[in-house]
Motif scaffolding. Structure first.
Motif, PDB file in Angstrom:
ATOM      1  N   ALA A 124      44.891  47.984  35.357  1.00 25.90           N
ATOM      2  CA  ALA A 124      43.936  47.121  36.065  1.00 25.90           C
ATOM      3  C   ALA A 124      43.899  47.463  37.552  1.00 25.90           C
ATOM      4  N   LEU A 125      45.059  47.749  38.140  1.00 30.67           N
ATOM      5  CA  LEU A 125      45.116  48.122  39.551  1.00 30.67           C
ATOM      6  C   LEU A 125      44.349  49.413  39.819  1.00 30.67           C
ATOM      7  N   TYR A 126      44.357  50.332  38.838  1.00 31.99           N
ATOM      8  CA  TYR A 126      43.709  51.623  39.001  1.00 31.99           C
ATOM      9  C   TYR A 126      42.221  51.599  38.664  1.00 31.99           C
ATOM     10  N   THR A 127      41.788  50.595  37.896  1.00 33.56           N
ATOM     11  CA  THR A 127      40.411  50.619  37.367  1.00 33.56           C
ATOM     12  C   THR A 127      39.595  49.362  37.655  1.00 33.56           C
ATOM     13  N   GLY A 128      40.252  48.254  37.952  1.00 37.87           N
ATOM     14  CA  GLY A 128      39.513  47.000  38.152  1.00 37.87           C
ATOM     15  C   GLY A 128      38.942  46.435  36.868  1.00 37.87           C
ATOM     16  N   MET A 129      39.492  46.846  35.714  1.00 40.94           N
ATOM     17  CA  MET A 129      38.970  46.363  34.430  1.00 40.94           C
ATOM     18  C   MET A 129      39.210  44.862  34.258  1.00 40.94           C
ATOM     19  N   ARG A 130      38.327  44.209  33.529  1.00 33.66           N
ATOM     20  CA  ARG A 130      38.508  42.805  33.163  1.00 33.66           C
ATOM     21  C   ARG A 130      39.661  42.698  32.169  1.00 33.66           C
ATOM     22  N   VAL A 131      40.276  41.531  32.128  1.00 32.65           N
ATOM     23  CA  VAL A 131      41.438  41.373  31.251  1.00 32.65           C
ATOM     24  C   VAL A 131      41.057  41.545  29.783  1.00 32.65           C
ATOM     25  N   GLY A 132      39.864  41.074  29.383  1.00 30.71           N
ATOM     26  CA  GLY A 132      39.414  41.242  28.007  1.00 30.71           C
ATOM     27  C   GLY A 132      39.123  42.687  27.673  1.00 30.71           C
ATOM     28  N   GLU A 133      38.741  43.480  28.678  1.00 28.33           N
ATOM     29  CA  GLU A 133      38.502  44.909  28.473  1.00 28.33           C
ATOM     30  C   GLU A 133      39.815  45.657  28.304  1.00 28.33           C
ATOM     31  N   LEU A 134      40.843  45.210  29.018  1.00 26.38           N
ATOM     32  CA  LEU A 134      42.172  45.824  28.876  1.00 26.38           C
ATOM     33  C   LEU A 134      42.720  45.597  27.473  1.00 26.38           C
ATOM     34  N   SER A 135      42.643  44.348  27.004  1.00 31.38           N
ATOM     35  CA  SER A 135      43.222  44.023  25.694  1.00 31.38           C
ATOM     36  C   SER A 135      42.431  44.630  24.536  1.00 31.38           C
TER      37      SER A 135
END
Length: 415
Positions: free
Chosen positions: A241-252
């Motif tokens: 997330a720190l490297y991409t700014g992805m949303r938490v739902g996108e990470l999971s």
């Protein structure tokens, strides 16, 4: 007072032996109600050559001809017709339910439907307007209700505008159903009510984002999960997330099929959502429905390879990128871990994945990314003028350079 009501009142007074104020007020209310019903009637009432008064009443897709010996008799038929319509589930509460069902038929998610229903409870449930026939709710009734609710409850301006949008939709639906003729919202000046809206405390930039010190401390925790008793797989997700700014739902919901190492790209196309009605999580498209391509720099590729190695050694590998011994990491587990890590006094406040996302966006802008490029990388929606009149002409290599500068800044904070 219009001429009809004035003439009718004079007739009433001339025919009454005992006149008192209460009876006059009651009669005035009844006349106003009759007039409202008659205003709903969009067909002429005319005197035909055969001596009968006539009009037409809409019944479904057909029109029925009405003829009576007097104009008042025709008006009584018209009024009875609209009274029956209003008694047939046409109070505000019933019409709102009808509008909600239409939204469901249009494909709105159950979470969205639940939001409509919870907003209704917040703004309308328990108030007199619920039981008033929608034909009798004009801009004056609406205005009084709005002011009463805004004075009694803490409703921010943004939430108020959303609710008013739903309510206007209820009236538009009633117009299409031929229950009413016009939408009273066109007579309301919504900005006037802003002064009654709740103004929540404004969070500072420090509260909403991560400082350099915060990032340094967070990276230390992420790379030493055992020392801080933290789920190592959640640490991997937070670092991404720190490297991409992805949303938490996108990470999971990120899948290995979304990672194309040979082309140094990651396609962000899935997101985890939670159905508040069934209390179940599910994987669907990203928030705006548009997949986006994110460039992979060396640090991101190394992180993903570490994730794969860690999971392979423990037998956790699946189609999803982030797993632990319970299976796929859920967005709630990642979010909770982020909050728990940043709960100490070593941070400027409790942080979230969304705070990391804001920080990434700020760093993008600081590194020279224009709004269009930042939106392209983060999956944001831009303002209407930018959506329609600006285009992302940047090459993937240009984006990669920006990401490399941000990732380098993050990793340098660690040392």
């Amino acid at each position: 007072m219009d001429n009809f009501i004035a003439n009718d009142l004079l007739k009433y007074l001339s025919n009454s032996d005992n006149i008192d104020v209460n009876s006059i007020v009651a009669h005035l209310k009844e006349m106003e109600k009759r007039q409202r019903y008659l205003k709903m009637h969009d067909h002429d009432i005319w005197l035909a050559p055969d001596g009968y008064w006539k009009t037409k009443i809409q019944e479904g897709e057909k029109k029925r001809l009405i003829k009576r010996k007097s104009k008042s008799d025709v008006e009584n038929v018209v009024i009875d017709h609209y009274k029956k319509l209003s008694q047939n589930n046409n109070n505000f509460r019933a019409r709102f339910d009808i509008w909600v069902e239409r939204q469901r038929a249009c494909g709105r998610s159950e979470n969205t439907i639940l939001k409509y229903q919870s907003d209704y409870k917040r703004f309308f449930e328990g108030y007199p307007i619920e039981d008033i026939e929608i034909q009798l709710i004009d801009e004056i009734v609406l205005s009084k209700h709005i002011i009463q609710v805004l004075k009694e409850k803490q409703i921010p301006w943004r939430a108020f505008k959303d609710i008013m949008g739903y309510t206007s939709g209820v009236y538009d639906k009633a117009i299409r159903d031929r229950v009413i003729q016009e939408n009273p919202f066109k007579y309301l000046d919504l900005p006037i009510y802003r002064k009654y809206c709740y103004v929540p405390p404004v969070k500072t930039t420090k509260q909403r984002t991560l400082s350099e010190d915060d990032i340094h401390t967070l990276m230390d925790r992420l790379h030493n999960p055992r020392a801080h008793n933290v789920n190592v797989m959640c640490c991997f997700a937070i670092e991404l997330a720190l490297y991409t700014g992805m949303r938490v739902g996108e990470l999971s919901a990120l899948m290995w099929d979304d990672i194309v190492f040979d082309e140094d790209i990651m396609v962000i196309r899935h997101s985890e959502k939670f159905d508040r009605t069934t209390k179940q999580s599910f994987i669907t498209t990203v928030k705006n429905g548009k997949e986006r391509v994110f460039p992979l720099v060396d640090e991101i590729k190394e992180l993903l390879l570490r994730v794969k190695q860690h999971e392979s050694e423990r037998g956790w590998l699946s189609e999803f990128v982030f797993n632990d011994d319970d299976g796929r990491l859920t967005k709630s587990k990642i979010s909770d871990t982020t909050r728990n890590i940043t709960m100490s006094d070593d941070f400027s406040g409790i942080k979230s994945i969304h705070a990391i996302r804001r920080t990434f966006n700020s760093n993008l802008k600081h590194s020279g990314a224009n709004t269009t490029m930042a939106s392209s990388l983060l999956g944001h929606s831009e303002r209407v003028n930018e959506q329609n009149y600006t285009y992302d002409m940047s090459e993937l290599n240009e984006k990669r350079q920006l990401i490399r500068s941000i990732v380098t800044a993050v990793t340098e904070n660690e040392t």
